[in-house]
Design an enzyme around this catalytic site. Sequence first.
Site, PDB file in Angstrom:
ATOM      1  N   TYR A  60       0.862  -1.182   0.000  1.00 15.58           N
ATOM      2  CA  TYR A  60       0.000   0.000   0.000  1.00 15.58           C
ATOM      3  C   TYR A  60       0.894   1.225   0.000  1.00 15.58           C
ATOM      4  O   TYR A  60       1.789   1.343   0.838  1.00 15.58           O
ATOM      5  CB  TYR A  60      -0.902  -0.013   1.245  1.00 15.58           C
ATOM      6  CG  TYR A  60      -1.776   1.209   1.390  1.00 15.58           C
ATOM      7  CD1 TYR A  60      -2.895   1.392   0.583  1.00 15.58           C
ATOM      8  CD2 TYR A  60      -1.485   2.178   2.355  1.00 15.58           C
ATOM      9  CE1 TYR A  60      -3.710   2.512   0.726  1.00 15.58           C
ATOM     10  CE2 TYR A  60      -2.295   3.295   2.504  1.00 15.58           C
ATOM     11  CZ  TYR A  60      -3.400   3.460   1.692  1.00 15.58           C
ATOM     12  OH  TYR A  60      -4.195   4.568   1.828  1.00 15.58           O
TER      13      TYR A  60
ATOM     14  N   ASP B 148       9.308   2.600  -0.526  1.00 19.02           N
ATOM     15  CA  ASP B 148       8.318   3.251   0.330  1.00 19.02           C
ATOM     16  C   ASP B 148       8.654   2.854   1.767  1.00 19.02           C
ATOM     17  O   ASP B 148       8.306   1.777   2.228  1.00 19.02           O
ATOM     18  CB  ASP B 148       6.909   2.788  -0.074  1.00 19.02           C
ATOM     19  CG  ASP B 148       5.836   3.395   0.820  1.00 19.02           C
ATOM     20  OD1 ASP B 148       6.191   3.917   1.898  1.00 19.02           O
ATOM     21  OD2 ASP B 148       4.657   3.316   0.456  1.00 19.02           O
TER      22      ASP B 148
ATOM     23  N   LYS C 168       5.287   9.091   8.899  1.00 17.25           N
ATOM     24  CA  LYS C 168       5.085   8.558  10.256  1.00 17.25           C
ATOM     25  C   LYS C 168       6.134   9.025  11.279  1.00 17.25           C
ATOM     26  O   LYS C 168       6.018  10.114  11.812  1.00 17.25           O
ATOM     27  CB  LYS C 168       5.007   7.032  10.207  1.00 17.25           C
ATOM     28  CG  LYS C 168       3.818   6.573   9.308  1.00 17.25           C
ATOM     29  CD  LYS C 168       3.379   5.174   9.604  1.00 17.25           C
ATOM     30  CE  LYS C 168       2.425   4.637   8.563  1.00 17.25           C
ATOM     31  NZ  LYS C 168       1.034   4.811   8.850  1.00 17.25           N
TER      32      LYS C 168
HETATM   33  N1  HOZ Z   1      -3.265   3.005   6.074  1.00 18.91           N
HETATM   34  C1  HOZ Z   1      -3.026   2.959   7.476  1.00 18.91           C
HETATM   35  C2  HOZ Z   1      -2.557   1.644   7.929  1.00 18.91           C
HETATM   36  N2  HOZ Z   1      -1.631   0.994   7.124  1.00 18.91           N
HETATM   37  C3  HOZ Z   1      -4.257   3.288   8.250  1.00 18.91           C
HETATM   38  C4  HOZ Z   1      -4.219   4.675   8.657  1.00 18.91           C
HETATM   39  C5  HOZ Z   1      -5.296   5.071   9.654  1.00 18.91           C
HETATM   40  O1  HOZ Z   1      -6.402   4.550   9.635  1.00 18.91           O
HETATM   41  O2  HOZ Z   1      -4.996   5.902  10.447  1.00 18.91           O
END
Ligand code: HOZ
Length: 426
Positions: free
Chosen positions: A144, A239, A267
């Site tokens: 992702y 990534d 992050k």
């Molecule tokens: N895409 C995020 C986890 N891989 C989720 C982000 C969220 O819901 O804060």
Amino acid sequence: MRFSKSKKLYSRAARAMAGGVSSPVRAFKAVGGDPLFIRRGSGQWIWDADGNRLLDYVCSWGALILGHANPCVVAEAVKAVKSGSSFGAPNVPELMLAEKICERIRSIEKVRFVNSGTEATMSALRLSRAYTKRRKIIKFEGCYHGHADAFLAGAGSGLATLGIPASRGVLQSTTNDTVTVPYNDARSLESAFKSNGGEVAAVIIEPVVGNMGVVPPNRGFLNEVHGLCKENGALLIFDEVITGFRVGVGGAQKLYGIKPDITCLGKIIGGGFPVGAYGARKEIMGLVSPEGPVYQAGTLSGNPVAMAAGLAVLSRLNAATYRKLERVSAMLEQGLTDAAGSAGVQVRVNRVGSMLSMFFTGNGVTNFSEAKAADQSSFRRFFWGMINCGVYLPPSGLESWFVSSAHSEDDVRKTIEAAADAFKGL
Ligand code: HOZ
């Protein structure tokens, strides 16, 4: 445990907010029930709206490597915000964080700050297309890379959790340029290169996948990916939004000894504030506006509060931090495996440093189809068993758990006891 206040808040949220949440996985669709509203966090703990205290393994999806409200990070952020929350102009914390990133991430000579991981990958893609003058990208199934159109094909995280193969609203003409291949399968990548000739601008990869649960690269896989990119004149984009400063101070690229062309971060480098970044060697970054013709901009980019918080975190990460994270996380991995074994439940725990996940399956999990084949209904019951014992896991079997430096061996012992109970209840 009672969750009546969260329940009421969620029904209010469902009236005012799309799906009641700001990001899909948070809605608990994969585990059922209503999401908990979190009121406060400190160290390894969070408290929900009903006053329940929970041991947190989400840690803001990996952003909080030092745990919640770390006093030094809070102090730096408060100091920064008192001097003004945003200038839309160059500032010193931004410069200092940039220097620290260039010093620590071996492939980055210059960096550009943005506001999220999505912005970082989206900009990296544009840059790779400009640099190579090619249009296609190759991504791996289950990885992702945020929610920009080009990446919403075979994507992990929320799309995997909700079983959405692709997002409506994304034009076929956009994803026509996105080729997907299975993770950990260099031969498929090789044939994707063969069938797409000299059209591939970049291969983008999570060097350790954190968005289909945790899936580490097989030995030599990243080297093969790198080699194939070189042979075919495509750029390699790592990534590292999750793995950057998570699996070690130099990210996954240091751990596996690979030098990607472009790196995306997010992050941890924002210390819990919204942030993203992309960086590369000077020659590539020289294409970014105003030095070059690739346009990319943002009012809140390089925000001084986020930069100060990120800098405070990075300044506190050292070899001892990673040794502790490794010790505590290894103990958690072993404890979960043993507790499942004693309860006669088949699980596989995948772990790299302080990111791990547990799949309900007797088989190894090395790619997206194996991850999706794990038993999600057992995860659902396990998730609620853990909540009822005071442990908060990501609300999906296809997401990573994160350990912070605030988690202790005693916390892990409590987690394993909770897991032993939850396994019995399956
Ligand atoms: N895409 C995020 C986890 N891989 C989720 C982000 C969220 O819901 O804060």
